[in-house]
Design an enzyme around this catalytic site. Sequence first.
Site, PDB file in Angstrom:
ATOM      1  N   ASP A   1     -12.274   6.877   3.522  1.00 20.97           N
ATOM      2  CA  ASP A   1     -11.071   6.661   4.332  1.00 20.97           C
ATOM      3  C   ASP A   1     -10.665   5.184   4.351  1.00 20.97           C
ATOM      4  OD1 ASP A   1      -8.939   7.401   5.881  1.00 20.97           O
ATOM      5  OD2 ASP A   1     -10.090   7.632   7.742  1.00 20.97           O
TER       6      ASP A   1
ATOM      7  N   LYS B   1     -10.372  12.755   7.794  1.00 19.88           N
ATOM      8  CA  LYS B   1      -9.858  12.396   9.125  1.00 19.88           C
ATOM      9  C   LYS B   1      -9.800  13.649  10.002  1.00 19.88           C
ATOM     10  CE  LYS B   1      -6.633   8.648   7.914  1.00 19.88           C
ATOM     11  NZ  LYS B   1      -7.312   7.573   8.639  1.00 19.88           N
TER      12      LYS B   1
ATOM     13  N   GLU C   1      -9.465   3.436   2.036  1.00 21.69           N
ATOM     14  CA  GLU C   1      -8.927   3.531   0.679  1.00 21.69           C
ATOM     15  C   GLU C   1      -7.824   2.525   0.400  1.00 21.69           C
ATOM     16  OE1 GLU C   1      -7.740   5.146   3.147  1.00 21.69           O
ATOM     17  OE2 GLU C   1      -5.583   4.964   2.806  1.00 21.69           O
TER      18      GLU C   1
ATOM     19  N   ASP D   1       1.544   6.561   5.345  1.00 21.20           N
ATOM     20  CA  ASP D   1       0.573   5.556   4.887  1.00 21.20           C
ATOM     21  C   ASP D   1       1.074   4.811   3.645  1.00 21.20           C
ATOM     22  OD1 ASP D   1      -1.795   4.303   5.564  1.00 21.20           O
ATOM     23  OD2 ASP D   1      -3.056   5.619   4.355  1.00 21.20           O
TER      24      ASP D   1
ATOM     25  N   ARG E   1      -7.589  -0.667   0.922  1.00 27.07           N
ATOM     26  CA  ARG E   1      -8.090  -1.896   0.297  1.00 27.07           C
ATOM     27  C   ARG E   1      -8.427  -1.663  -1.185  1.00 27.07           C
ATOM     28  NH1 ARG E   1     -12.703  -2.195   4.727  1.00 27.07           N
ATOM     29  NH2 ARG E   1     -10.984  -1.162   5.810  1.00 27.07           N
TER      30      ARG E   1
ATOM     31  N   ASP F   1      -2.767  10.191   3.459  1.00 25.05           N
ATOM     32  CA  ASP F   1      -4.162   9.779   3.615  1.00 25.05           C
ATOM     33  C   ASP F   1      -4.915  10.827   4.433  1.00 25.05           C
ATOM     34  OD1 ASP F   1      -6.574   8.510   3.873  1.00 25.05           O
ATOM     35  OD2 ASP F   1      -5.832   6.878   5.157  1.00 25.05           O
TER      36      ASP F   1
ATOM     37  N   LYS G   1       0.856  -1.195   0.000  1.00 29.39           N
ATOM     38  CA  LYS G   1       0.000   0.000   0.000  1.00 29.39           C
ATOM     39  C   LYS G   1       0.886   1.237   0.000  1.00 29.39           C
ATOM     40  CE  LYS G   1      -3.251   2.638   2.934  1.00 29.39           C
ATOM     41  NZ  LYS G   1      -4.132   2.630   4.134  1.00 29.39           N
TER      42      LYS G   1
HETATM   43  N1  BES Z   1      -4.338   4.501   6.819  1.00 22.98           N
HETATM   44  C1  BES Z   1      -5.470   4.239   7.616  1.00 22.98           C
HETATM   45  C2  BES Z   1      -5.196   3.260   8.766  1.00 22.98           C
HETATM   46  C3  BES Z   1      -4.211   3.716   9.806  1.00 22.98           C
HETATM   47  C4  BES Z   1      -4.657   4.353  10.950  1.00 22.98           C
HETATM   48  C5  BES Z   1      -2.875   3.468   9.659  1.00 22.98           C
HETATM   49  C6  BES Z   1      -3.752   4.748  11.910  1.00 22.98           C
HETATM   50  C7  BES Z   1      -1.958   3.862  10.624  1.00 22.98           C
HETATM   51  C8  BES Z   1      -2.403   4.501  11.753  1.00 22.98           C
HETATM   52  C9  BES Z   1      -6.583   3.637   6.750  1.00 22.98           C
HETATM   53  O1  BES Z   1      -6.619   4.083   5.441  1.00 22.98           O
HETATM   54  C10 BES Z   1      -7.876   4.024   7.373  1.00 22.98           C
HETATM   55  O2  BES Z   1      -8.164   5.187   7.403  1.00 22.98           O
HETATM   56  N2  BES Z   1      -8.620   3.040   7.847  1.00 22.98           N
HETATM   57  C11 BES Z   1      -9.886   3.287   8.446  1.00 22.98           C
HETATM   58  C12 BES Z   1     -10.850   2.262   7.917  1.00 22.98           C
HETATM   59  C13 BES Z   1     -12.278   2.518   8.322  1.00 22.98           C
HETATM   60  C14 BES Z   1     -12.802   3.769   7.636  1.00 22.98           C
HETATM   61  C15 BES Z   1     -13.092   1.314   7.934  1.00 22.98           C
HETATM   62  C16 BES Z   1      -9.735   3.148   9.952  1.00 22.98           C
HETATM   63  O3  BES Z   1      -8.983   2.280  10.388  1.00 22.98           O
HETATM   64  O4  BES Z   1     -10.315   3.942  10.661  1.00 22.98           O
HETATM   65 ZN    ZN Z   2      -4.837   4.768   4.662  1.00 26.12          ZN
HETATM   66 MN    MN Z   3      -7.732   5.878   5.238  1.00 23.90          MN
END
Ligand code: BES
Ligand code: ZN
Ligand code: MN
Length: 501
Positions: free
Chosen positions: A351, A281, A353, A292, A355, A274, A269
């Site tokens: 968010d 966020k 994204e 990210d 996947r 992000d 990834k």
């Molecule tokens: N990049 C983030 C996940 C992340 C969070 C990585 C904190 C490192 C530290 C990912 O893209 C994300 O935002 N995931 C969301 C998914 C949710 C919207 C289903 C999450 O984990 O909140």
């Molecule tokens: Zn992310």
């Molecule tokens: Mn995200």
Amino acid sequence: MLAHPSHLMPSGNPSIGQTGEMTTTVLVTRSVPDKVAAIGVPVFTAGAVPRAIGLSRAALIKHGFEGKPGQTLVVPSPTGPTHIAVGLGDPGRPTTAALRNAAAALVRAAGKRASLATTLADVPGVEASRAAQAVVEGALLAAYRFGGIKKEPNKTTLTELVLVVGAARANAARVGSERGQTTAAAASMARDLANTPPGYMAARHIAEKAVAVGHACGLQVEVFNRDQLAEMGCGGMLGVNAGSTEPPRMVRLTYAPRNASGHLAMVGKGVMFDSGGLSLKPSDGMITMKMDMSGAAAVLSAMSTLKALRCKTKVTGYLMCTDNMTGGGATKLGDVLTFRNGKTAEIHNTDAEGRLVLADGLSLAVEDKPDAIVDIATLTGACMVALGTKLAGVIGNNQPFIDAVRAAADTADEQVWQLPLEKAYRKLLDSNVADMRNIGGPHGGAITASLFLSEFVGDVPWAHLDIAGPMAVDADDGWLSKGATGFGTRLLIELALSFRG
Ligand code: BES
Ligand code: ZN
Ligand code: MN
């Protein structure tokens, strides 16, 4: 060299520091050179205290040093170099992980001393090359500093590391020391890439870096731009990129040794920043999101070592690089994206994204017909909630391959913990308008994200590494230095070296 955006560029200093360069010289010798500033001497919790320390067990204990793992005691000497006692725990069989940690503790205890010698790689019970590799990794990774964008860049203060070993171990120790320097340099490059500010490290920049690194390291490199991604049907990449003024890049790296013994694919990834997209966020959660792209950084860095380490397996790597922004063209909630393999997803949260870009990468990897696919991604906060910041999650569809990943993690001391690919949760991804939606319910987020990814791997053995937790540390901690950790780089190297198709 691509110009960095001029409004971000400090005048007269366009470089982003010493990406991937190790400035520490490492030597293997049979006796301690007399000019070193300090000597690290291993001490166990029981048994004889090495004479060099010049203190009795009772005196060490009086100073609070019991020889426990991670403990150190600086013992100045009026004449020669300072001695630093380094705890190794119970006598008997130390592990490579204990040696890596001890070497890191030594470097931290040595402070600003520029030259260090140590007999840590000479402890009995660990094969000499493995011991030397672990000691070099621990020392160099603890000594790592990100240069930063500063008038006076941060620098590593350790310029020389001398491994002192007996004659019988010297040759093997040299081999291990070389390997350790290679793996530590790779992990440092991954750290540099992730620590670099997002304005200096957009998709175009990492792609350019991949071309330079790949060509220097015997990899074939292909870079795909937005038009090419559109042509290829990579709707996940385009959908995540839609709100950005920075174009996306997909990088395909190939390491193809003669008479390869198997074929492993790695998908990283590479979300360069992000913001969350329209599902924006909050500020607090956004500050670390320049990292990210840590999965892509780990794949590139790991692959940069394969030729030097004479890997026998063919490895194909995909770096899925774009940022996730909120511009006028941004993907909207309710939009439907079509991925490379023809499946579709209804976007319920922009968010989620990671996947979406991995879906295209996994689909492409499957087309190469590899024996197995590993993906690595800072994918879910849920995984970090479940496992904390020390462990990555591993989830997959094939237990023998997951076990190979776990074994590689063990060797690298980059800890992972398996979570289940629970099929009963698949219905949480059901959508009326598309093959699936891109988020599940409020619970089990690391698992539902993996179920989403599993739609793109067919029946190829596959393991997914969720490195959201161990992506970064807030403060120096053993061989982890403040900031991006480079987690997964050494794990992937071990996996490739040990892979049997
Ligand atoms: N990049 C983030 C996940 C992340 C969070 C990585 C904190 C490192 C530290 C990912 O893209 C994300 O935002 N995931 C969301 C998914 C949710 C919207 C289903 C999450 O984990 O909140
Ligand atoms: Zn992310
Ligand atoms: Mn995200």
